[in-house]
Design an enzyme around this catalytic site. Structure first.
Site, short mmCIF file in Angstrom:
data_model
loop_
_atom_site.label_atom_id
_atom_site.label_comp_id
_atom_site.label_asym_id
_atom_site.label_seq_id
_atom_site.Cartn_x
_atom_site.Cartn_y
_atom_site.Cartn_z
CE LYS A 145 0.23 4.97 7.48
NZ LYS A 145 0.14 3.83 6.55
CE LYS A 169 -2.23 0.96 3.88
NZ LYS A 169 -1.54 -0.25 4.35
#
Length: 213
Positions: free
Chosen positions: A38, A16
């Protein structure tokens, strides 16, 4: 492609973070205004190793928004699901800090690639799953999968979860590395395409090769 996109994967260690950096580099190389973020970083102290990886793949240094903490506004030290990592660190997970950081990034960049922690059903808190946080904000989803054994099941379960919540699947990134069994990989790709076209006809699938960085 403009706006905020949520990047998630069918499982931990599916590629990912590499896929997020790879997609950001493709956009960056086409002179698109793009930044990665993030959602929650665990297993670090004071910095995000995933943001660091994104920048390395993109071939750029840390940006000003990185230095200000906007791209990784919540970091926990223990390498676990956010709900557990926050408890171990004895810190609350402040979702408002995250959402405000995303909004600020979206005001400065045309494209924000928001990478989750683990898969879509990972708990942010004991009361809120990652997928529900994303559904509340109607972010289109970019799903990272692969050809390893078990990926069909995990991918179709993710499709079901998105369908149940009326969410948009924007793109599927098929991680081709590491190669394991060509027969299984080729069949997995075809099955994923079949069900993606059935349930999310507007979504696209791209194959991601091994990334050197």
């Amino acid at each position: 492609m403009n706006g905020i996109y949520f990047v998630t994967g069918i499982d931990t260690n599916i590629g990912k973070s590499i896929a997020t950096g790879w997609l950001a580099k493709q956009l960056f190389d086409c002179d698109r205004s793009v930044i990665t973020q993030k959602l929650v970083q665990t297993g670090n102290n004071g910095y995000s190793e995933d943001i660091e990886l994104h920048r390395k793949i993109m071939g750029i240094d840390f940006t000003e928004v990185d230095k200000k903490g906007l791209t990784a506004s919540v970091i926990f030290s223990y390498p676990a699901s956010p709900h557990l990592a926050s408890r171990i660190d004895n810190q609350n997970l402040d979702l408002e800090i995250i959402s405000k950081a995303t909004e600020k990034l979206a005001s400065q960049y045309d494209i924000v690639l928001l990478e989750g922690a683990g898969g879509p059903m990972v708990p942010l808190t004991t009361d809120l799953l990652t997928i529900d946080y994303i559904a509340q904000r109607a972010y289109p989803v970019i799903l990272v999968t692969s050809g390893r054994l078990g990926s069909i099941n995990h991918t179709l379960l993710c499709f079901e979860a998105l369908l149940q919540r009326g969410m948009e699947l924007y793109k599927v990134i098929y991680n081709m590395y590491p190669s394991t069994d060509k027969i299984i990989e080729d069949d997995t790709l075809q099955i994923i395409k079949l069900y993606m076209n059935k349930y999310f006809p507007s979504a696209t699938l791209v194959e991601m090769p091994k990334i050197d960085f």
